[in-house]
Design an enzyme around this catalytic site. Sequence first.
Site, short mmCIF file in Angstrom:
data_model
loop_
_atom_site.label_atom_id
_atom_site.label_comp_id
_atom_site.label_asym_id
_atom_site.label_seq_id
_atom_site.Cartn_x
_atom_site.Cartn_y
_atom_site.Cartn_z
N ASP A 66 123.16 55.34 80.43
CA ASP A 66 124.07 55.92 79.43
C ASP A 66 124.36 57.39 79.68
O ASP A 66 123.72 58.04 80.52
CB ASP A 66 123.49 55.72 78.01
CG ASP A 66 122.02 56.08 77.89
OD1 ASP A 66 121.47 56.72 78.81
OD2 ASP A 66 121.41 55.73 76.87
N ASN A 131 113.30 53.37 66.31
CA ASN A 131 113.97 52.33 65.52
C ASN A 131 114.36 51.13 66.40
O ASN A 131 115.02 50.21 65.94
CB ASN A 131 115.21 52.88 64.82
CG ASN A 131 116.35 53.17 65.79
OD1 ASN A 131 116.18 53.14 67.00
ND2 ASN A 131 117.53 53.47 65.26
N HIS A 133 116.17 51.34 69.35
CA HIS A 133 117.39 51.43 70.15
C HIS A 133 117.04 51.46 71.64
O HIS A 133 116.00 51.98 72.05
CB HIS A 133 118.27 52.63 69.74
CG HIS A 133 117.72 53.96 70.07
ND1 HIS A 133 117.32 54.88 69.12
CD2 HIS A 133 117.49 54.58 71.25
CE1 HIS A 133 116.89 55.97 69.71
NE2 HIS A 133 116.98 55.81 71.00
N GLU A 138 122.10 50.48 69.22
CA GLU A 138 121.29 50.49 68.01
C GLU A 138 120.88 49.05 67.70
O GLU A 138 121.54 48.10 68.13
CB GLU A 138 122.09 51.07 66.84
CG GLU A 138 122.46 52.54 66.99
CD GLU A 138 121.26 53.50 66.99
OE1 GLU A 138 120.14 53.10 66.60
OE2 GLU A 138 121.45 54.66 67.40
#
Length: 227
Positions: A66, A131, A133, A138
């Site tokens: 990314d 979380n 990701h 996400e």
Amino acid sequence: MKVIVCENYDEMSAKAFEVMKELLDAKKDAVLGLATGSSPVGLYKEMIQYHKDGYSYKDIKSYNLDEYVGIDRKDPQSYYTFMYENLFKDIDIDLNNTHVPYGSTEADCKAYEDALSEVSIDLQVLGIGQNGHIGFNEPGTPFETLTHIVDLTENTREANARFFDNDINKVPTQAISMGIGTIMKSKKVLLVANGENKADAVKAEDRKSTRLNSSHLYISYAVFCLK
Ligand code: F6R
């Protein structure tokens, strides 16, 4: 998914490197999928040491997960700069063989996906957010998603503000990221996760991998350290 639990960051990095080394030794022209973030930095240090010990990366190719949208490659906060500073500059990889996604349009995403379809990633390195990701995907991002433009959540921008003078307004609002569908095309996936706060995320990936393994290869190894 094989979970290797380690006592500390150095042990985690050494174990992750064992997985990487097996591939590097077996295939001098391996294709690596790489990640940024604090988790794989120790693995990259081990890879640099391996080069100092004589290993050549000259035929290795790499593809990163990314990159932020709207940030110049040469910007100190770009993921390209991160990779250059933490790995590429200290090994003999040909920079023409390194790929970090770039751009903001559908066509940019397709171009990265097309480039990836010409190779087959032998080992994809992943970090994971607290979380859950992965890349900039996400939780809840559909599994079949390919390289795409992501609108970053407030939460992610807040978490990343530490790299932008603690000013959320300086954090880009979008990123370009491989999708889970892209990652699942890799032959093997190595998840490197450090910190007790990642335990739930690692457990969730373990459950997902068990569920998915019947039809797809997802995460093959998770090297997890408690501290
Ligand atoms: C990295 C990336 C992120 C990180 C994740 C964990 O390219 O896309 O998903 O892997 O945010 O980051 P660290 O390792 O810093 O906890």
